[in-house]
Scaffold this active site. Structure first.
Site, PDB file in Angstrom:
ATOM      1  N   HIS A   1      69.813  19.548 117.232  1.00  0.00           N
ATOM      2  CA  HIS A   1      68.496  20.139 117.525  1.00  0.00           C
ATOM      3  C   HIS A   1      67.408  19.130 117.139  1.00  0.00           C
ATOM      4  O   HIS A   1      67.563  18.389 116.166  1.00  0.00           O
ATOM      5  CB  HIS A   1      68.329  21.451 116.755  1.00  0.00           C
TER       6      HIS A   1
ATOM      7  N   GLY B   1      64.083  30.272 120.527  1.00  0.00           N
ATOM      8  CA  GLY B   1      63.696  30.359 119.128  1.00  0.00           C
ATOM      9  C   GLY B   1      62.873  31.608 118.876  1.00  0.00           C
ATOM     10  O   GLY B   1      63.401  32.713 118.736  1.00  0.00           O
ATOM     11  N   GLY B   2      61.555  31.452 118.848  1.00  0.00           N
ATOM     12  CA  GLY B   2      60.636  32.524 118.458  1.00  0.00           C
ATOM     13  C   GLY B   2      60.917  33.874 119.096  1.00  0.00           C
ATOM     14  O   GLY B   2      60.990  34.906 118.402  1.00  0.00           O
TER      15      GLY B   2
ATOM     16  N   GLY C   1      58.219  25.887 120.199  1.00  0.00           N
ATOM     17  CA  GLY C   1      57.362  26.610 119.263  1.00  0.00           C
ATOM     18  C   GLY C   1      55.876  26.434 119.521  1.00  0.00           C
ATOM     19  O   GLY C   1      55.051  26.809 118.696  1.00  0.00           O
TER      20      GLY C   1
ATOM     21  N   SER D   1      59.858  27.480 124.043  1.00  0.00           N
ATOM     22  CA  SER D   1      58.945  28.576 124.371  1.00  0.00           C
ATOM     23  C   SER D   1      59.436  29.448 125.528  1.00  0.00           C
ATOM     24  O   SER D   1      58.634  29.897 126.346  1.00  0.00           O
ATOM     25  CB  SER D   1      57.533  28.039 124.644  1.00  0.00           C
TER      26      SER D   1
ATOM     27  N   ASN E   1      68.341  31.030 118.712  1.00  0.00           N
ATOM     28  CA  ASN E   1      68.305  30.073 117.597  1.00  0.00           C
ATOM     29  C   ASN E   1      67.292  30.604 116.593  1.00  0.00           C
ATOM     30  O   ASN E   1      66.089  30.467 116.784  1.00  0.00           O
ATOM     31  CB  ASN E   1      67.882  28.687 118.113  1.00  0.00           C
ATOM     32  N   TRP E   2      67.801  31.212 115.535  1.00  0.00           N
ATOM     33  CA  TRP E   2      66.890  31.849 114.574  1.00  0.00           C
ATOM     34  C   TRP E   2      66.264  30.867 113.599  1.00  0.00           C
ATOM     35  O   TRP E   2      65.436  31.259 112.759  1.00  0.00           O
ATOM     36  CB  TRP E   2      67.631  32.940 113.797  1.00  0.00           C
ATOM     37  N   LYS E   3      66.684  29.609 113.649  1.00  0.00           N
ATOM     38  CA  LYS E   3      66.122  28.608 112.728  1.00  0.00           C
ATOM     39  C   LYS E   3      66.215  29.142 111.292  1.00  0.00           C
ATOM     40  O   LYS E   3      67.211  29.755 110.934  1.00  0.00           O
ATOM     41  CB  LYS E   3      64.692  28.259 113.138  1.00  0.00           C
TER      42      LYS E   3
ATOM     43  N   GLU F   1      64.760  19.468 115.598  1.00  0.00           N
ATOM     44  CA  GLU F   1      64.310  19.574 114.196  1.00  0.00           C
ATOM     45  C   GLU F   1      65.274  18.855 113.259  1.00  0.00           C
ATOM     46  O   GLU F   1      64.862  18.249 112.265  1.00  0.00           O
ATOM     47  CB  GLU F   1      64.131  21.067 113.824  1.00  0.00           C
TER      48      GLU F   1
ATOM     49  N   GLU G   1      65.705  20.524 125.567  1.00  0.00           N
ATOM     50  CA  GLU G   1      64.536  21.117 124.909  1.00  0.00           C
ATOM     51  C   GLU G   1      63.462  20.047 124.723  1.00  0.00           C
ATOM     52  O   GLU G   1      63.520  19.270 123.767  1.00  0.00           O
ATOM     53  CB  GLU G   1      64.927  21.665 123.532  1.00  0.00           C
TER      54      GLU G   1
HETATM   55  P1  PGA Z   1      61.099  28.206 120.670  1.00  0.00           P
HETATM   56  O1  PGA Z   1      62.319  27.340 120.032  1.00  0.00           O
HETATM   57  O2  PGA Z   1      61.734  29.155 121.670  1.00  0.00           O
HETATM   58  O3  PGA Z   1      60.500  28.920 119.513  1.00  0.00           O
HETATM   59  O4  PGA Z   1      60.190  27.243 121.332  1.00  0.00           O
HETATM   60  C1  PGA Z   1      63.372  26.865 120.837  1.00  0.00           C
HETATM   61  C2  PGA Z   1      64.309  26.016 120.024  1.00  0.00           C
HETATM   62  O5  PGA Z   1      63.842  25.221 119.183  1.00  0.00           O
HETATM   63  O6  PGA Z   1      65.548  26.104 120.189  1.00  0.00           O
END
Ligand code: PGA
Length: 263
Positions: free
Chosen positions: A95, A233-234, A173, A212, A9-11, A97, A167
């Site tokens: 998600h 994500g990250g 994050g 994470s 997930n590159w956001k 967010e 999640e």
């Molecule tokens: P993260 O993000 O791996 O940076 O914690 C995961 C996500 O929001 O899908």
């Protein structure tokens, strides 16, 4: 057995050019990952370019959002038909967010998931509790309600194709991962809830953990019986780090990443 699914997930990261550079570095690293599903979700603006870069590879394309509407006066939105034409096989919906920053409700997420299934795409439906909710002992109440509401329109006959991502918001994050045991506890709860809704199909539904996930914690997470993948994500922004996650090691899995399937 459920086939593991590792998704990036590159956001709101990477331009189309950067996405193409990622593909050039990443594809050789995962070309033998034939026992898992590998998925990359770039921003909309990079979908077309990444689709070309991934053509003929074992890496699938995903979107990070979609409109439930087929077309019309919805400024700023993107339809499932538009995603399908670009070769998207999956889309992340709900998600945290989107839920917290953009006000998306379970009902809205449910309509998106239904629209995706109707067009032959697979939704990756995200759920998860906040720190406040966890500390108040409300994790299962919150996650259970999200599962019920967000999956309300999933057609029963397609349920086994569904992907759910658990999640915990406090782990996204932050570098603060749920322990494998904490994650497993919620995953087992989610599967029970899915069984109540979809019966035996719950056995086939893949439940990803997200929050994470890194090369150094993926192995212990993936060793849990109800953790069937990761939404990353990250750590997915770096080709080598995401490739190591794709090649997680664990029980029944050879270090090469070629799974314990008899060859
Ligand atoms: P993260 O993000 O791996 O940076 O914690 C995961 C996500 O929001 O899908």
């Amino acid at each position: 057995m459920r086939r593991p699914i590792l998704a990036a997930n590159w956001k709101m990261h990477k331009t189309a050019g950067e996405a193409a550079d990622f593909a050039a570095a990443f594809l050789p690293l995962v070309k033998d990952a034939d026992a898992v599903d590998v998925v990359v979700a770039p921003p909309f603006t990079a979908l077309d370019r990444l689709a070309s870069a991934l053509a003929g590879s074992n890496v699938a394309l995903a979107a990070k959002n979609v409109s439930p509407e087929p077309q019309g006066a919805f400024t700023g939105e993107v339809s499932v038909g538009m995603l399908a034409e670009l070769g998207c096989r999956y889309a992340i919906v709900g998600h945290s967010e989107r839920r917290t920053l953009f006000g998306e409700t379970d009902g809205f997420v449910a309509r998106k998931a239904a629209a995706l299934f109707a067009a032959g795409l697979v939704p990756i439906v995200c759920v998860g509790e906040s720190l406040e909710e966890r500390e108040a002992g409300r994790t299962t109440a919150v996650v259970g309600a999200q599962i019920d509401g967000s999956l309300a329109e999933v057609p029963a006959e397609r349920a086994s194709a569904l992907v759910v991502a658990y999640e915990p918001i406090w782990a996204i994050g932050t570098g603060r991962t749920a322990t494998p045991e904490m994650a497993q506890e919620v995953h087992a709860f989610v599967r029970e809830r899915l069984r109540g809704r979809f019966g035996d199909a719950a056995r086939d539904i893949r439940i990803q953990y997200g929050g994470s996930v890194k090369p150094d914690n993926v192995d212990s997470l993936m060793a849990q019986p109800d953790i069937d993948g990761a939404l990353v994500g990250g750590a997915s922004l770096d080709p080598a780090a995401f490739a190591r996650i794709v090649h997680f090691e664990g029980p029944g899995r050879e270090p090469s990443g070629r799974s314990g399937r008899p060859s």
